[in-house]
Design a protein around this motif. Structure first.
Motif, PDB file in Angstrom:
ATOM      1  N   LEU A   1       0.807  -1.006  -0.015  1.00  0.00           N
ATOM      2  CA  LEU A   1      -0.067   0.213   0.079  1.00  0.00           C
ATOM      3  C   LEU A   1       1.012   1.274  -0.239  1.00  0.00           C
ATOM      4  O   LEU A   1       1.532   1.248   0.959  1.00  0.00           O
ATOM      5  CB  LEU A   1      -0.960   0.026   1.177  1.00  0.00           C
ATOM      6  CG  LEU A   1      -1.985   1.349   1.288  1.00  0.00           C
ATOM      7  CD1 LEU A   1      -2.763   1.582   0.185  1.00  0.00           C
ATOM      8  CD2 LEU A   1      -2.760   1.071   2.538  1.00  0.00           C
ATOM      9  N   LEU A   2       0.807   2.076  -1.090  1.00  0.00           N
ATOM     10  CA  LEU A   2       1.396   3.252  -1.128  1.00  0.00           C
ATOM     11  C   LEU A   2       1.088   4.349  -0.432  1.00  0.00           C
ATOM     12  O   LEU A   2       0.038   4.783  -0.523  1.00  0.00           O
ATOM     13  CB  LEU A   2       1.689   3.784  -2.756  1.00  0.00           C
ATOM     14  CG  LEU A   2       2.670   4.745  -3.060  1.00  0.00           C
ATOM     15  CD1 LEU A   2       4.225   4.068  -2.805  1.00  0.00           C
ATOM     16  CD2 LEU A   2       2.900   4.916  -4.658  1.00  0.00           C
ATOM     17  N   ILE A   3       1.706   4.613   0.693  1.00  0.00           N
ATOM     18  CA  ILE A   3       1.170   5.702   1.663  1.00  0.00           C
ATOM     19  C   ILE A   3       1.689   7.293   1.353  1.00  0.00           C
ATOM     20  O   ILE A   3       0.851   7.849   1.305  1.00  0.00           O
ATOM     21  CB  ILE A   3       1.952   5.331   3.043  1.00  0.00           C
ATOM     22  CG1 ILE A   3       1.380   3.957   3.493  1.00  0.00           C
ATOM     23  CG2 ILE A   3       1.336   6.298   4.143  1.00  0.00           C
ATOM     24  CD1 ILE A   3       2.022   3.419   4.761  1.00  0.00           C
ATOM     25  N   ASP A   4       2.963   7.090   0.706  1.00  0.00           N
ATOM     26  CA  ASP A   4       3.166   8.497   0.412  1.00  0.00           C
ATOM     27  C   ASP A   4       4.274   8.263  -0.760  1.00  0.00           C
ATOM     28  O   ASP A   4       5.116   7.410  -0.790  1.00  0.00           O
ATOM     29  CB  ASP A   4       3.952   9.222   1.476  1.00  0.00           C
ATOM     30  CG  ASP A   4       4.274  10.580   1.156  1.00  0.00           C
ATOM     31  OD1 ASP A   4       3.561  11.492   0.465  1.00  0.00           O
ATOM     32  OD2 ASP A   4       5.553  11.061   1.435  1.00  0.00           O
ATOM     33  N   GLY A   5       4.225   9.103  -1.632  1.00  0.00           N
ATOM     34  CA  GLY A   5       4.989   9.164  -2.830  1.00  0.00           C
ATOM     35  C   GLY A   5       4.698   8.941  -4.242  1.00  0.00           C
ATOM     36  O   GLY A   5       3.403   9.048  -4.410  1.00  0.00           O
ATOM     37  N   GLU A   6       5.306   8.475  -5.225  1.00  0.00           N
ATOM     38  CA  GLU A   6       4.985   8.115  -6.440  1.00  0.00           C
ATOM     39  C   GLU A   6       5.656   7.068  -7.081  1.00  0.00           C
ATOM     40  O   GLU A   6       7.063   6.770  -6.958  1.00  0.00           O
ATOM     41  CB  GLU A   6       4.972   9.490  -7.296  1.00  0.00           C
ATOM     42  CG  GLU A   6       4.498   9.243  -8.679  1.00  0.00           C
ATOM     43  CD  GLU A   6       4.473  10.466  -9.498  1.00  0.00           C
ATOM     44  OE1 GLU A   6       5.181  10.453 -10.728  1.00  0.00           O
ATOM     45  OE2 GLU A   6       4.265  11.458  -9.131  1.00  0.00           O
ATOM     46  N   ALA A   7       4.795   6.018  -7.850  1.00  0.00           N
ATOM     47  CA  ALA A   7       5.556   5.062  -8.419  1.00  0.00           C
ATOM     48  C   ALA A   7       5.114   5.048  -9.781  1.00  0.00           C
ATOM     49  O   ALA A   7       3.983   5.171 -10.057  1.00  0.00           O
ATOM     50  CB  ALA A   7       5.527   3.713  -7.598  1.00  0.00           C
ATOM     51  N   HIS A   8       6.110   4.462 -10.703  1.00  0.00           N
ATOM     52  CA  HIS A   8       5.652   4.110 -11.997  1.00  0.00           C
ATOM     53  C   HIS A   8       5.528   2.675 -12.475  1.00  0.00           C
ATOM     54  O   HIS A   8       6.347   2.064 -11.814  1.00  0.00           O
ATOM     55  CB  HIS A   8       6.628   4.751 -13.256  1.00  0.00           C
ATOM     56  CG  HIS A   8       6.391   6.213 -12.976  1.00  0.00           C
ATOM     57  ND1 HIS A   8       7.054   7.030 -13.868  1.00  0.00           N
ATOM     58  CD2 HIS A   8       5.623   7.072 -12.417  1.00  0.00           C
ATOM     59  CE1 HIS A   8       6.728   8.430 -13.737  1.00  0.00           C
ATOM     60  NE2 HIS A   8       5.944   8.508 -12.835  1.00  0.00           N
ATOM     61  N   GLU A   9       4.527   2.124 -12.739  1.00  0.00           N
ATOM     62  CA  GLU A   9       4.487   0.804 -13.539  1.00  0.00           C
ATOM     63  C   GLU A   9       5.109   0.850 -14.641  1.00  0.00           C
ATOM     64  O   GLU A   9       4.453   1.341 -15.574  1.00  0.00           O
ATOM     65  CB  GLU A   9       3.059   0.234 -13.108  1.00  0.00           C
ATOM     66  CG  GLU A   9       2.651  -1.024 -13.507  1.00  0.00           C
ATOM     67  CD  GLU A   9       1.731  -1.875 -13.070  1.00  0.00           C
ATOM     68  OE1 GLU A   9       1.265  -2.868 -13.365  1.00  0.00           O
ATOM     69  OE2 GLU A   9       0.611  -0.979 -12.282  1.00  0.00           O
TER      70      GLU A   9
ATOM     71  N   GLY B   1      -1.967   5.880  -1.628  1.00  0.00           N
ATOM     72  CA  GLY B   1      -3.287   5.292  -1.574  1.00  0.00           C
ATOM     73  C   GLY B   1      -3.504   3.996  -2.666  1.00  0.00           C
ATOM     74  O   GLY B   1      -4.365   3.297  -2.591  1.00  0.00           O
ATOM     75  N   ALA B   2      -2.343   3.915  -3.584  1.00  0.00           N
ATOM     76  CA  ALA B   2      -2.452   2.937  -4.575  1.00  0.00           C
ATOM     77  C   ALA B   2      -2.048   1.475  -3.892  1.00  0.00           C
ATOM     78  O   ALA B   2      -1.042   1.494  -2.998  1.00  0.00           O
ATOM     79  CB  ALA B   2      -1.540   3.171  -5.456  1.00  0.00           C
TER      80      ALA B   2
END
Length: 190
Positions: A20-28, A46-47
């Motif tokens: 669960l991504l709490i903070d930040g950004e990720a690319h798939e 939230g992702a």
């Protein structure tokens, strides 16, 4: 905590955890055999990442990479499934998130198949403009990143935006790209 440019999930690895991504950004990102990368999704706080492992013992179809420092909570797949079974609201939230992601992927696939490169660029600029309260993109998008997002080239993005500026549809001011004529921009989504 994942540092910028660190890999959260590797393409091809067996999914043993969901995050669960709490903070930040990720690319798939999906990597083809020829080395070409395709940006599938941008994930924010939230992702849920690696959720496919909740459905079956699958390999990750793509890598998920933190693009800036990102905090997450990791759950073993079996533990997360038990949590969903005990709390129906969590299972429902996961189902909704998976449906939303599938819908976004269907829209992206349709755009890739049905729109020209210029149309995809205009559609992405229009989308970003609508997401901004004043229709202004701050900072100005990086052409190479915009190209990656719409599966095009930096040169095509540069030519398209130069044409949009010449036609008065967008304007570049003080580190911002202003969508001057959003309806005209929408008309170019072909």
């Amino acid at each position: 905590m994942f540092t910028a440019r660190s890999t959260i999930i590797w393409q091809g690895e067996t999914l043993t955890h969901a995050y669960l991504l709490i903070d930040g950004e990720a690319h798939e990102m999906m990597l083809a055999a020829n080395g070409q990368e395709l940006l599938l999704q941008v994930h924010g706080a939230g992702a849920l990442l690696g959720e496919r492992g909740l459905v079956d013992a699958a390999e990750a179809p793509a890598s998920v990479i933190a693009v800036k420092p990102s905090a997450s909570a990791g759950f073993a797949i079996a533990d997360f499934i038990a949590l969903m079974q005990q709390h129906g609201c969590i299972g429902l939230a996961v189902s909704r998130a998976m449906i939303a992601r599938a819908s976004a992927m269907a829209h992206k696939m349709a755009a890739m198949s049905l729109l020209s490169a210029t149309g995809r660029i205009c559609a992405e600029l229009a989308r970003r403009g609508r997401a901004s309260p004043d229709g202004v993109l701050r900072p100005v998008p990086v052409w190479s990143e915009l190209a990656r997002d719409v599966n095009s080239t930096r040169e095509t993005v540069s030519r398209t935006i130069a044409d949009l500026k010449r036609r008065g549809i967008v304007r570049q001011d003080d580190g911002a790209l202003v969508i001057v004529a959003p309806r005209l921009l929408d008309d170019l989504v072909v």
